[in-house]
Write an enzyme that holds these catalytic residues in place. Structure first.
Site, PDB file in Angstrom:
ATOM      1  N   LYS A  18      10.585 -14.147  49.009  1.00 38.58           N
ATOM      2  CA  LYS A  18      10.337 -12.769  48.615  1.00 38.58           C
ATOM      3  C   LYS A  18      11.202 -11.848  49.481  1.00 38.58           C
ATOM      4  CE  LYS A  18       6.420 -14.307  46.165  1.00 38.58           C
ATOM      5  NZ  LYS A  18       5.151 -15.003  46.260  1.00 38.58           N
ATOM      6  N   SER A  51      -1.002 -10.035  45.635  1.00 35.73           N
ATOM      7  CA  SER A  51       0.237 -10.119  44.862  1.00 35.73           C
ATOM      8  C   SER A  51       0.218  -9.351  43.555  1.00 35.73           C
ATOM      9  CB  SER A  51       0.577 -11.582  44.594  1.00 35.73           C
ATOM     10  OG  SER A  51      -0.466 -12.218  43.884  1.00 35.73           O
ATOM     11  N   HIS A  75       3.459 -11.187  50.596  1.00 33.58           N
ATOM     12  CA  HIS A  75       3.929  -9.874  50.126  1.00 33.58           C
ATOM     13  C   HIS A  75       3.954  -8.807  51.216  1.00 33.58           C
ATOM     14  CE1 HIS A  75       4.261 -11.169  45.977  1.00 33.58           C
ATOM     15  NE2 HIS A  75       3.176 -11.892  46.228  1.00 33.58           N
TER      16      HIS A  75
END
Ligand SMILES: *Cc1c(COP(=O)(O)O)cnc(C)c1O
Length: 399
Positions: free
Chosen positions: A248, A189, A217
């Site tokens: 995300k 991250s 991610h």
């Protein structure tokens, strides 16, 4: 009361003196490449909304429809009367997307990591972590009571040494074999680099360990199916516990585990962050499901392609100016500055110049490794990249 607040003020002074004080910044607009902060519109290179779905019409509409049918709140925990149709639809869609038997959603990625590790591991077991894994994984590992072992970042050699040791432990008295769980991220991250996943998968097979992979991610833009790095490398089928976030690239909020039905059933019975927490609001589940569907569409494909092109262009342009990045990267592009105060100063200068990039400091990263964490999204245009490069090369001193 005043003795209490005096004590807290003293603690805050200590944090401030180290250059580590954190403060909230109020944003007056939706997630986008432009955000309104402190009365100014800034070019935003800080969001994890990688595909630009957080304010996408399809996700908004899904959320609104869910509110109209199911209301604003979910009423109770999933195991009481809060297991609403939108949660089940999301989980069916996630399992299909990740090509696993089953899936379970949580109210956050943090709750996912903590709940899952503590549900599976106990004091007779060993949890092995990459040095740079997310705080939620560290907290889950600590809370589980398992023995904790850390290997240097992305170092399969050190991981193997730990697995060898763990494999040689004696069986616990009750006869159950002590288990070893490796937890790593596929894309890290704060560094944006990738785990050597194939090596880690072969090691966990060799030593009979379990693997939990956090694709927070990578989900949404890695691999042909945009399922994540495990899918890109063709190793998803060998990973026991596939974790990710819904907040995300998927544009909503929450976290998930994908895997075997038995895993999901154990989590429903043992993951305390799932059991003892009110179910996510229906709007969040419905928006997340719309996000997963969008990722799999032609539009999802073109958004991911644009994201990769933008990330490549930014790295190439910054590289020309001497900044260095991992060869195989992601949408996360860290500009390592070093000293905490210098990183804070660089972020403030960029803000003055109209660009929002956060400085990331200890304890999120190691002391002396403070950085500007640049993230690109599918919404960024070449002119945005040019503006960032211009402001960084004129204003930010390299380490
Ligand atoms: C953001 C993040 C989490 C936590 O997810 P939330 O949904 O924000 O709680 C977990 N793991 C990693 C690697 C993350 O980056």
């Amino acid at each position: 009361m005043s003795a209490f607040t005096d004590e807290l003020e003293r603690r805050l002074d200590e944090i401030r003196a180290q250059g580590l004080l954190r403060e909230l910044r109020r944003v007056e607009s939706a997630q986008s490449t432009r955000i309104d902060v402190d009365g100014r519109t800034l070019l935003n290179f800080s969001s994890n909304d990688y595909l630009g779905l957080a304010n996408h019409p399809a996700l908004r509409e899904a959320a609104i429809k869910a509110i109209e049918k199911f209301g604003a709140g979910s009423g109770s925990a999933r195991l009481v009367c809060g297991s609403l149709a939108p949660h089940h639809e999301l989980e069916e869609t996630l399992a299909e997307f990740k090509q696993t038997e089953s899936a379970l959603s949580f109210s956050s990625g943090y709750a996912t990591a903590v709940g899952t590790i503590t549900a599976l591991m106990g004091k007779e077991d060993v949890v092995v972590l990459d040095k740079l894994v997310h705080a939620s994984i560290v907290d889950g590992a600590r809370l589980s009571g398992a023995k904790l072992r850390i290997f240097s970042h992305n170092d399969p050699g050190e991981l193997e040494d730990i697995l060898k040791w763990a494999d040689g432990r004696a069986p616990v008295p009750e006869g159950r074999r002590p288990r070893t769980l490796i937890v790593t991220e596929s894309v890290f991250s704060m560094d944006g680099d990738r785990a050597p996943l194939k090596e880690i998968v072969s090691l966990k097979e060799k030593y009979g360990a379990w693997l939990m992979l956090d694709e927070a991610h990578a989900t949404g833009y890695f691999g042909e199916g945009r399922r994540g790095l495990a899918d890109e490398l063709g190793v998803s089928g060998q990973i026991e516990i596939q974790m990710g976030t819904l907040g995300k690239a998927l544009g909503s909020a929450g976290g998930y585990i994908c895997g075997a039905r038995a895993l999901i059933n154990i989590l429903i019975n043992r993951a305390r962050s799932f059991i003892f927490s009110t179910a996510p609001v229906p709007a969040a589940a419905a928006a997340a499901r719309a996000g997963v569907e969008l990722v799999q569409s032609a539009e999802g494909k073109s958004r991911a392609e644009k994201l990769w092109a933008t990330a490549g262009e930014l790295k190439q342009k910054l590289g020309v100016n001497g900044w260095k990045f991992p060869a195989a990267g992601s949408a996360i592009i860290p500009l390592i500055i070093g000293e905490e105060g210098a990183a804070m100063g660089a972020a403030a200068e960029l803000r003055e110049a109209g660009i929002f990039v956060p400085a990331v400091r200890y304890p999120t990263v190691a002391r002396g490794e403070a950085r500007l964490r640049v993230t690109v999204t599918a919404g960024h245009e070449p002119a945005d990249v040019a503006e960032l490069v211009n402001k960084v090369t004129t204003g930010v001193r390299r380490n």
